[in-house]
Design a protein around this motif. Structure first.
Motif, PDB file in Angstrom:
ATOM      1  N   LEU A  73       0.840  -1.193   0.000  1.00 57.32           N
ATOM      2  CA  LEU A  73       0.000   0.000   0.000  1.00 57.32           C
ATOM      3  C   LEU A  73       0.876   1.244   0.000  1.00 57.32           C
ATOM      4  N   GLU A  74       0.388   2.299  -0.633  1.00 55.33           N
ATOM      5  CA  GLU A  74       1.138   3.551  -0.657  1.00 55.33           C
ATOM      6  C   GLU A  74       1.221   4.173   0.733  1.00 55.33           C
ATOM      7  N   GLN A  75       0.228   3.843   1.590  1.00 54.52           N
ATOM      8  CA  GLN A  75       0.177   4.395   2.946  1.00 54.52           C
ATOM      9  C   GLN A  75      -0.712   3.501   3.802  1.00 54.52           C
ATOM     10  N   ASN A  76      -0.750   3.783   5.094  1.00 57.21           N
ATOM     11  CA  ASN A  76      -1.704   3.111   5.980  1.00 57.21           C
ATOM     12  C   ASN A  76      -3.057   3.805   5.878  1.00 57.21           C
ATOM     13  N   ARG A 134      -5.371  -4.359  -5.532  1.00 53.75           N
ATOM     14  CA  ARG A 134      -5.917  -3.488  -4.497  1.00 53.75           C
ATOM     15  C   ARG A 134      -6.305  -4.304  -3.265  1.00 53.75           C
ATOM     16  N   PHE A 135      -6.366  -3.619  -2.131  1.00 56.40           N
ATOM     17  CA  PHE A 135      -6.864  -4.243  -0.908  1.00 56.40           C
ATOM     18  C   PHE A 135      -8.388  -4.209  -0.975  1.00 56.40           C
ATOM     19  N   ILE A 136      -9.010  -5.390  -0.981  1.00 54.83           N
ATOM     20  CA  ILE A 136     -10.455  -5.494  -1.228  1.00 54.83           C
ATOM     21  C   ILE A 136     -11.201  -5.647   0.083  1.00 54.83           C
ATOM     22  N   ILE A 137     -12.115  -4.718   0.326  1.00 53.16           N
ATOM     23  CA  ILE A 137     -12.959  -4.712   1.531  1.00 53.16           C
ATOM     24  C   ILE A 137     -14.391  -5.020   1.104  1.00 53.16           C
ATOM     25  N   MET A 138     -15.014  -5.975   1.766  1.00 48.60           N
ATOM     26  CA  MET A 138     -16.412  -6.307   1.500  1.00 48.60           C
ATOM     27  C   MET A 138     -17.252  -5.947   2.727  1.00 48.60           C
ATOM     28  N   ALA A 139     -18.290  -5.143   2.523  1.00 46.96           N
ATOM     29  CA  ALA A 139     -19.235  -4.815   3.590  1.00 46.96           C
ATOM     30  C   ALA A 139     -20.507  -5.623   3.378  1.00 46.96           C
ATOM     31  N   ASP A 140     -20.869  -6.401   4.393  1.00 48.43           N
ATOM     32  CA  ASP A 140     -22.068  -7.237   4.335  1.00 48.43           C
ATOM     33  C   ASP A 140     -22.688  -7.188   5.729  1.00 48.43           C
ATOM     34  N   HIS A 141     -23.944  -6.806   5.819  1.00 49.78           N
ATOM     35  CA  HIS A 141     -24.557  -6.619   7.132  1.00 49.78           C
ATOM     36  C   HIS A 141     -24.417  -7.845   8.007  1.00 49.78           C
TER      37      HIS A 141
END
Length: 374
Positions: free
Chosen positions: A143-146, A289-296
């Motif tokens: 990643l370019e940054q945190n 890319r860092f993949i984030i999944m939002a699921d209720h």
């Protein structure tokens, strides 16, 4: 589950159990206070008290049912302890003064009420505060940054906690200077008025972020469990959009040069057939890319891991809310609260900003989660 099955599980069976057990509970108390149980008036009083407790517990989701069930659950535990003491000391010819006093306290019936009052008093206090929970996720990707992500779920706004508390925490979150905020569903519910619904999205839309505030629907937001909704689905969608909040429902967006955030349509009562698969949502995703999944709901962990998701964020469970529900959930393998891992996919399940239904929380705490991607 059919309507008949629902009533059987959540109304008839609890009420029947409460009625039978409370008959013996009250009988012991009436005997202690020297009522002659051979007289019809004493018998009628015994039955009447048992029926009152059964009626109070007939709606499993009500606060009064929760009070009754706690009293009787504590009484059952005390029954077990009393039985152990009887077995352990049955060979003694004379009981000690301590055992005689303990026996009187047990038979008078006040101890379960006192213990319940302490437990739910703590639960009320615990429900009316929210803490900051922190997680550090090692990405394994360059990643370019945190990055700092804030996860807020299950506010059920306008039902239990105060507006002042939510505003205070929203200001704290803005001070965190998060890169993005994820609203993980059940921000509002069936008991939320239209005015309160509009207010909560105005509050969340005002949080200062680098990449914005994103939202996935929960199972309560659209008020599916009432015949008299206080707002239409279109009014809910408009309130979200006009405050600059982006809805992700089986969609994904790229954020900066490093992140991809996707959101899923809620599975409701476990029905996943009406929503896109992880593979479909991420079909054209840049896997660097860092993949984030939002699921209720914290479900389909294996599918997310297989689909290349690096982090799944969810709520829904309330961490059980009322002990020992969360403990049993963990025993049966449910992702209930905290940090988990499935393959290369990290999973974070929040206990939520508030609870549902009852103004008590005796398990875990109310929270918002700050997640550092490093």
């Amino acid at each position: 589950m059919t309507i008949m099955g629902f009533y059987l599980v959540f109304r008839v069976l609890p009420a029947a159990f409460v009625g039978v057990y409370s008959y013996f509970y009250f009988r012991r108390i009436l005997v202690f206070y020297r009522l002659d149980m051979k007289m019809w008036r004493a018998k009628a009083l015994n039955v009447a008290l048992a029926l009152v407790f059964a009626a109070l517990s007939s709606n499993f989701w009500s606060t009064r049912a929760m009070l009754v069930l706690h009293v009787l659950a504590v009484s059952l535990v005390l029954d077990l302890v009393a039985s152990i003491f009887k077995i352990a000391f049955r060979t003694r010819k004379a009981e000690s003064r301590f055992l005689k006093t303990a026996g009187k306290i047990y038979r008078c019936g006040l101890l379960p009420v006192a213990i319940t009052a302490v437990m739910l008093g703590y639960g009320f206090f615990n429900m009316n505060r929210a803490v900051r929970t922190e997680y550090h996720i090692k990405t394994g990707k360059e990643l370019e940054q945190n990055y700092r992500l804030v996860l807020i779920t299950d506010t059920h706004y306008g039902t239990i906690q105060s507006t002042e508390l939510l505003k205070e925490k929203a200001e704290e979150i803005s001070a965190e200077k998060p890169d993005l905020v994820v609203l993980g569903g059940d921000i509002v519910e069936e008991n939320t008025s239209k005015e309160r619904m509009e207010e909560v999205f105005q509050i969340f839309g005002g949080i200062a972020t680098r990449y914005g505030v994103y939202y996935v629907y929960g199972n309560h937001d659209r008020q599916p469990y009432t015949d008299k909704p206080t707002y239409a689905d279109s009014e809910l969608a408009w309130a979200i959009r006009k405050n600059g909040i982006v809805v992700l429902e089986d969609k994904a967006v790229e954020l900066g040069n490093d992140l991809l955030l996707a959101g899923r349509k809620d599975a409701a009562w476990g029905n996943v057939s009406g929503r896109a698969s992880v593979e479909e949502i991420l079909k054209t995703a840049d896997r660097r890319r860092f993949i984030i999944m939002a699921d209720h709901q914290p479900i389909e962990a294996e599918e997310n891991a297989a689909g290349g998701v690096d982090l799944l964020v969810s709520g829904h469970t309330h961490a059980g809310q009322m002990w020992p529900i969360g403990m049993f959930s963990e025993m049966f393998g449910t992702l209930n609260y905290g940090e988990y891992r499935e393959g290369d996919c990290k999973i974070i399940v929040s206990s939520g900003f508030t609870g549902w239904g009852y103004p008590f929380r005796t398990e875990k705490h109310c929270e918002y989660a700050v997640i550092y991607l490093e």
